[in-house]
Scaffold this motif. Sequence first.
Motif, PDB file in Angstrom:
ATOM      1  N   VAL A  99     -11.750  15.118 -42.169  1.00  0.00           N
ATOM      2  CA  VAL A  99     -12.551  15.386 -43.372  1.00  0.00           C
ATOM      3  C   VAL A  99     -13.375  14.149 -43.731  1.00  0.00           C
ATOM      4  N   GLY A 100     -12.821  12.957 -43.473  1.00  0.00           N
ATOM      5  CA  GLY A 100     -13.557  11.709 -43.704  1.00  0.00           C
ATOM      6  C   GLY A 100     -14.466  11.477 -42.506  1.00  0.00           C
ATOM      7  N   TYR A 101     -15.778  11.413 -42.748  1.00  0.00           N
ATOM      8  CA  TYR A 101     -16.738  11.298 -41.633  1.00  0.00           C
ATOM      9  C   TYR A 101     -17.479   9.978 -41.700  1.00  0.00           C
ATOM     10  N   ASP A 102     -16.780   8.949 -42.225  1.00  0.00           N
ATOM     11  CA  ASP A 102     -17.395   7.639 -42.386  1.00  0.00           C
ATOM     12  C   ASP A 102     -17.720   6.959 -41.064  1.00  0.00           C
ATOM     13  N   GLY A 103     -17.151   7.439 -39.958  1.00  0.00           N
ATOM     14  CA  GLY A 103     -17.469   6.870 -38.642  1.00  0.00           C
ATOM     15  C   GLY A 103     -18.843   7.288 -38.145  1.00  0.00           C
ATOM     16  N   VAL A 123      -8.569  22.440 -44.506  1.00  0.00           N
ATOM     17  CA  VAL A 123      -7.461  22.827 -43.625  1.00  0.00           C
ATOM     18  C   VAL A 123      -6.339  21.777 -43.600  1.00  0.00           C
ATOM     19  N   LEU A 124      -6.638  20.559 -44.067  1.00  0.00           N
ATOM     20  CA  LEU A 124      -5.608  19.509 -44.066  1.00  0.00           C
ATOM     21  C   LEU A 124      -5.116  19.148 -45.467  1.00  0.00           C
ATOM     22  N   ASN A 125      -5.650  19.808 -46.497  1.00  0.00           N
ATOM     23  CA  ASN A 125      -5.290  19.427 -47.877  1.00  0.00           C
ATOM     24  C   ASN A 125      -3.782  19.421 -48.117  1.00  0.00           C
ATOM     25  N   LEU A 160      -4.661   9.106 -60.441  1.00  0.00           N
ATOM     26  CA  LEU A 160      -5.305   9.480 -59.185  1.00  0.00           C
ATOM     27  C   LEU A 160      -6.718   8.909 -59.178  1.00  0.00           C
ATOM     28  N   TYR A 161      -6.985   8.063 -58.206  1.00  0.00           N
ATOM     29  CA  TYR A 161      -8.341   7.574 -58.004  1.00  0.00           C
ATOM     30  C   TYR A 161      -8.941   8.487 -56.946  1.00  0.00           C
ATOM     31  N   GLY A 162      -9.691   9.495 -57.405  1.00  0.00           N
ATOM     32  CA  GLY A 162     -10.169  10.594 -56.548  1.00  0.00           C
ATOM     33  C   GLY A 162      -9.423  11.864 -56.911  1.00  0.00           C
ATOM     34  N   LEU A 163     -10.178  12.907 -57.224  1.00  0.00           N
ATOM     35  CA  LEU A 163      -9.546  14.197 -57.548  1.00  0.00           C
ATOM     36  C   LEU A 163     -10.377  15.316 -56.919  1.00  0.00           C
ATOM     37  N   GLY A 164     -10.581  15.181 -55.612  1.00  0.00           N
ATOM     38  CA  GLY A 164     -11.338  16.183 -54.861  1.00  0.00           C
ATOM     39  C   GLY A 164     -10.378  17.219 -54.283  1.00  0.00           C
ATOM     40  N   ARG A 165     -10.730  17.716 -53.103  1.00  0.00           N
ATOM     41  CA  ARG A 165      -9.906  18.763 -52.469  1.00  0.00           C
ATOM     42  C   ARG A 165      -8.463  18.292 -52.300  1.00  0.00           C
ATOM     43  N   ILE A 166      -8.275  17.081 -51.797  1.00  0.00           N
ATOM     44  CA  ILE A 166      -6.917  16.583 -51.550  1.00  0.00           C
ATOM     45  C   ILE A 166      -6.287  16.070 -52.844  1.00  0.00           C
ATOM     46  N   GLY A 167      -7.044  15.317 -53.626  1.00  0.00           N
ATOM     47  CA  GLY A 167      -6.524  14.773 -54.877  1.00  0.00           C
ATOM     48  C   GLY A 167      -5.963  15.861 -55.789  1.00  0.00           C
ATOM     49  N   TYR A 181      -6.628  10.545 -64.126  1.00  0.00           N
ATOM     50  CA  TYR A 181      -7.455  10.372 -62.930  1.00  0.00           C
ATOM     51  C   TYR A 181      -8.776   9.706 -63.279  1.00  0.00           C
ATOM     52  N   HIS A 182      -9.364   9.091 -62.262  1.00  0.00           N
ATOM     53  CA  HIS A 182     -10.739   8.613 -62.392  1.00  0.00           C
ATOM     54  C   HIS A 182     -11.573   9.089 -61.209  1.00  0.00           C
ATOM     55  N   THR A 183     -12.708   9.664 -61.517  1.00  0.00           N
ATOM     56  CA  THR A 183     -13.742  10.023 -60.543  1.00  0.00           C
ATOM     57  C   THR A 183     -15.060   9.714 -61.248  1.00  0.00           C
ATOM     58  N   GLU A 190     -19.718   2.377 -52.393  1.00  0.00           N
ATOM     59  CA  GLU A 190     -19.179   2.191 -53.747  1.00  0.00           C
ATOM     60  C   GLU A 190     -17.668   1.975 -53.786  1.00  0.00           C
ATOM     61  N   THR A 191     -16.968   2.334 -52.724  1.00  0.00           N
ATOM     62  CA  THR A 191     -15.497   2.257 -52.766  1.00  0.00           C
ATOM     63  C   THR A 191     -14.949   1.105 -51.910  1.00  0.00           C
ATOM     64  N   HIS A 192     -15.812   0.125 -51.605  1.00  0.00           N
ATOM     65  CA  HIS A 192     -15.375  -0.980 -50.746  1.00  0.00           C
ATOM     66  C   HIS A 192     -14.554  -2.017 -51.520  1.00  0.00           C
ATOM     67  N   ASN A 243      -1.881   4.336 -50.975  1.00  0.00           N
ATOM     68  CA  ASN A 243      -3.222   4.559 -50.413  1.00  0.00           C
ATOM     69  C   ASN A 243      -3.162   5.537 -49.247  1.00  0.00           C
ATOM     70  N   VAL A 244      -3.774   6.711 -49.465  1.00  0.00           N
ATOM     71  CA  VAL A 244      -3.906   7.713 -48.397  1.00  0.00           C
ATOM     72  C   VAL A 244      -5.375   8.041 -48.136  1.00  0.00           C
ATOM     73  N   GLY A 245      -6.271   7.264 -48.787  1.00  0.00           N
ATOM     74  CA  GLY A 245      -7.712   7.496 -48.591  1.00  0.00           C
ATOM     75  C   GLY A 245      -8.209   6.741 -47.373  1.00  0.00           C
ATOM     76  N   ARG A 246      -8.701   5.528 -47.615  1.00  0.00           N
ATOM     77  CA  ARG A 246      -9.142   4.642 -46.536  1.00  0.00           C
ATOM     78  C   ARG A 246      -8.732   3.214 -46.873  1.00  0.00           C
ATOM     79  N   GLY A 247      -8.337   2.444 -45.856  1.00  0.00           N
ATOM     80  CA  GLY A 247      -7.974   1.045 -46.046  1.00  0.00           C
ATOM     81  C   GLY A 247      -9.135   0.225 -46.609  1.00  0.00           C
ATOM     82  N   LEU A 277       1.398   2.640 -47.887  1.00  0.00           N
ATOM     83  CA  LEU A 277       0.069   2.717 -47.265  1.00  0.00           C
ATOM     84  C   LEU A 277       0.092   3.571 -46.008  1.00  0.00           C
ATOM     85  N   ASP A 278      -0.826   4.522 -45.933  1.00  0.00           N
ATOM     86  CA  ASP A 278      -1.007   5.292 -44.701  1.00  0.00           C
ATOM     87  C   ASP A 278      -2.248   4.819 -43.957  1.00  0.00           C
ATOM     88  N   VAL A 279      -3.076   4.026 -44.646  1.00  0.00           N
ATOM     89  CA  VAL A 279      -4.363   3.609 -44.093  1.00  0.00           C
ATOM     90  C   VAL A 279      -4.559   2.107 -44.300  1.00  0.00           C
TER      91      VAL A 279
HETATM   92  P1  NDP Z   1     -13.518  15.209 -51.576  1.00  0.00           P
HETATM   93  O1  NDP Z   1     -14.928  14.897 -51.257  1.00  0.00           O
HETATM   94  O2  NDP Z   1     -13.121  16.614 -51.832  1.00  0.00           O
HETATM   95  O3  NDP Z   1     -13.026  14.338 -52.840  1.00  0.00           O
HETATM   96  C1  NDP Z   1     -13.391  13.018 -53.032  1.00  0.00           C
HETATM   97  C2  NDP Z   1     -13.030  12.608 -54.458  1.00  0.00           C
HETATM   98  O4  NDP Z   1     -13.347  11.233 -54.636  1.00  0.00           O
HETATM   99  C3  NDP Z   1     -13.800  13.378 -55.515  1.00  0.00           C
HETATM  100  O5  NDP Z   1     -12.952  13.671 -56.594  1.00  0.00           O
HETATM  101  C4  NDP Z   1     -14.891  12.398 -55.953  1.00  0.00           C
HETATM  102  O6  NDP Z   1     -15.269  12.688 -57.299  1.00  0.00           O
HETATM  103  C5  NDP Z   1     -14.168  11.068 -55.796  1.00  0.00           C
HETATM  104  N1  NDP Z   1     -15.053   9.934 -55.565  1.00  0.00           N
HETATM  105  C6  NDP Z   1     -15.949   9.758 -54.569  1.00  0.00           C
HETATM  106  N2  NDP Z   1     -16.595   8.597 -54.712  1.00  0.00           N
HETATM  107  C7  NDP Z   1     -16.084   8.009 -55.816  1.00  0.00           C
HETATM  108  C8  NDP Z   1     -16.362   6.795 -56.506  1.00  0.00           C
HETATM  109  N3  NDP Z   1     -17.287   5.946 -56.058  1.00  0.00           N
HETATM  110  N4  NDP Z   1     -15.650   6.520 -57.621  1.00  0.00           N
HETATM  111  C9  NDP Z   1     -14.722   7.367 -58.082  1.00  0.00           C
HETATM  112  N5  NDP Z   1     -14.414   8.541 -57.472  1.00  0.00           N
HETATM  113  C10 NDP Z   1     -15.100   8.850 -56.361  1.00  0.00           C
HETATM  114  O7  NDP Z   1     -12.692  14.594 -50.362  1.00  0.00           O
HETATM  115  P2  NDP Z   1     -11.215  14.991 -49.853  1.00  0.00           P
HETATM  116  O8  NDP Z   1     -10.305  15.088 -51.019  1.00  0.00           O
HETATM  117  O9  NDP Z   1     -11.307  16.129 -48.906  1.00  0.00           O
HETATM  118  O10 NDP Z   1     -10.862  13.679 -48.986  1.00  0.00           O
HETATM  119  C11 NDP Z   1     -10.916  12.391 -49.584  1.00  0.00           C
HETATM  120  C12 NDP Z   1     -10.797  11.308 -48.539  1.00  0.00           C
HETATM  121  O11 NDP Z   1      -9.453  11.192 -48.116  1.00  0.00           O
HETATM  122  C13 NDP Z   1     -11.562  11.522 -47.223  1.00  0.00           C
HETATM  123  O12 NDP Z   1     -12.920  11.151 -47.368  1.00  0.00           O
HETATM  124  C14 NDP Z   1     -10.819  10.644 -46.253  1.00  0.00           C
HETATM  125  O13 NDP Z   1     -11.401   9.363 -46.208  1.00  0.00           O
HETATM  126  C15 NDP Z   1      -9.420  10.540 -46.856  1.00  0.00           C
HETATM  127  N6  NDP Z   1      -8.426  11.223 -45.998  1.00  0.00           N
HETATM  128  C16 NDP Z   1      -7.403  10.500 -45.435  1.00  0.00           C
HETATM  129  C17 NDP Z   1      -6.473  11.135 -44.619  1.00  0.00           C
HETATM  130  C18 NDP Z   1      -5.368  10.379 -43.982  1.00  0.00           C
HETATM  131  O14 NDP Z   1      -4.975  10.732 -42.874  1.00  0.00           O
HETATM  132  N7  NDP Z   1      -4.793   9.383 -44.619  1.00  0.00           N
HETATM  133  C19 NDP Z   1      -6.556  12.568 -44.313  1.00  0.00           C
HETATM  134  C20 NDP Z   1      -7.633  13.230 -44.987  1.00  0.00           C
HETATM  135  C21 NDP Z   1      -8.535  12.571 -45.796  1.00  0.00           C
HETATM  136  P3  NDP Z   1     -16.738  12.318 -57.866  1.00  0.00           P
HETATM  137  O15 NDP Z   1     -17.723  12.795 -56.850  1.00  0.00           O
HETATM  138  O16 NDP Z   1     -16.839  13.008 -59.202  1.00  0.00           O
HETATM  139  O17 NDP Z   1     -16.747  10.825 -58.017  1.00  0.00           O
END
Ligand code: NDP
Length: 317
Positions: free
Chosen positions: A74-78, A97-99, A149-156, A172-174, A207-209, A228-232, A254-256
């Motif tokens: 789902v993360g396509y930063d590469g 599919v991985l949520n 929760l820092y991030g509340l998207g599909r997985i959050g 949460y913060h987004t 923005e998330t570095h 941390n389960v997002g990105r390192g 940490l997973d990442v």
């Molecule tokens: P989504 O795009 O559904 O959700 C991303 C969330 O992050 C949104 O709530 C968004 O809200 C928020 N967000 C994005 N940028 C910022 C910012 N600058 N400041 C604050 N909040 C921010 O993504 P998913 O939930 O599907 O996946 C999230 C990430 O998890 C993936 O991109 C991937 O890197 C990582 N991941 C890691 C895995 C692992 O194996 N450990 C497996 C799967 C995913 P808003 O836009 O309102 O800011």
Amino acid sequence: TDTKPTVLVPGKIHPRVLERLQGQFDVLQVPVGDDPALSDEQAATVRAIAVAGAVSETLMAALPNLEVIANFGVGYDGVDVAAAAKRGIVVTNTPDVLNDEVADTTIALLLNTVRRFYAAETWLRDGKWESEGPFALSPLSLKDRHVGLYGLGRIGQEIARRLEPFKVKISYHTRSKKDVSYTYVGSLKELAQSVDTLICIVPKTDETHKVIDAEILAALGDNGVLINVGRGWSVDEDALIAALEKGTIAAAGLDVFYDEPHVSKGLMPLANATLLPHVASASVPTRNAMADLVADNLMSWFDKGKPVTPVAETPVK
Ligand code: NDP
């Protein structure tokens, strides 16, 4: 004559992707890198890439008829998605599919981090239960925690739903407020100040570095737990190591990591860190579903001119 489109696969990918693509496509596997070392004729046949890793603009430029890049994950930063958008190349990923798997892993990692189950099992396997007695009580508990929760998207959102029955407070913060019952906080700093447990599940972007830095960790406090389960990429790993060593925060799971598969030497000896090798989605059923979605995206693109799950930066009408 062979009119099958060629799919280039740089580096390793889940074998099910290759199995699914055989037949409908010519699959061309090459080493990872910017230069696929193809003849001009061969490069011209490539209309798609399937990848679990990086695609640079240099690689795109070497493939004049490239139409679509299907990313495994789902993360396509590469993938240089800005370059793809500029060149009219569609990028797809594997959302949803991985949520459940990633959210389940997050809860397990959180519980392991606060209750030290891995260390407890090691105690048992080392025979110490019998020779030395019970494993030490865990100083931390999930009880009465306030999780941010820092991030509340599909997985959050799946993580938050799973946290509800644990009776913890949830904030949460987004960047934009969501239509949910959890408490919205306007900045990461204020979130860290108001909670004692921070779960990072945002994508890797400019923005998330290294946003989870010494200041954010200090704001979490000495009972603080970082998961941390997002990105390192989002964590200043040196600041985290210092915070774990000094007791600025209590523990981290940490997973990442910043430079996978390399893990900072300083993390390895820390008893208050629980470390997993990027396995949040790594079950056979979930990785199969991700592989299927990679293949489905390519098939749908070539059959119907429409991928299943294009990313936001390269939308398809
Ligand atoms: P989504 O795009 O559904 O959700 C991303 C969330 O992050 C949104 O709530 C968004 O809200 C928020 N967000 C994005 N940028 C910022 C910012 N600058 N400041 C604050 N909040 C921010 O993504 P998913 O939930 O599907 O996946 C999230 C990430 O998890 C993936 O991109 C991937 O890197 C990582 N991941 C890691 C895995 C692992 O194996 N450990 C497996 C799967 C995913 P808003 O836009 O309102 O800011």
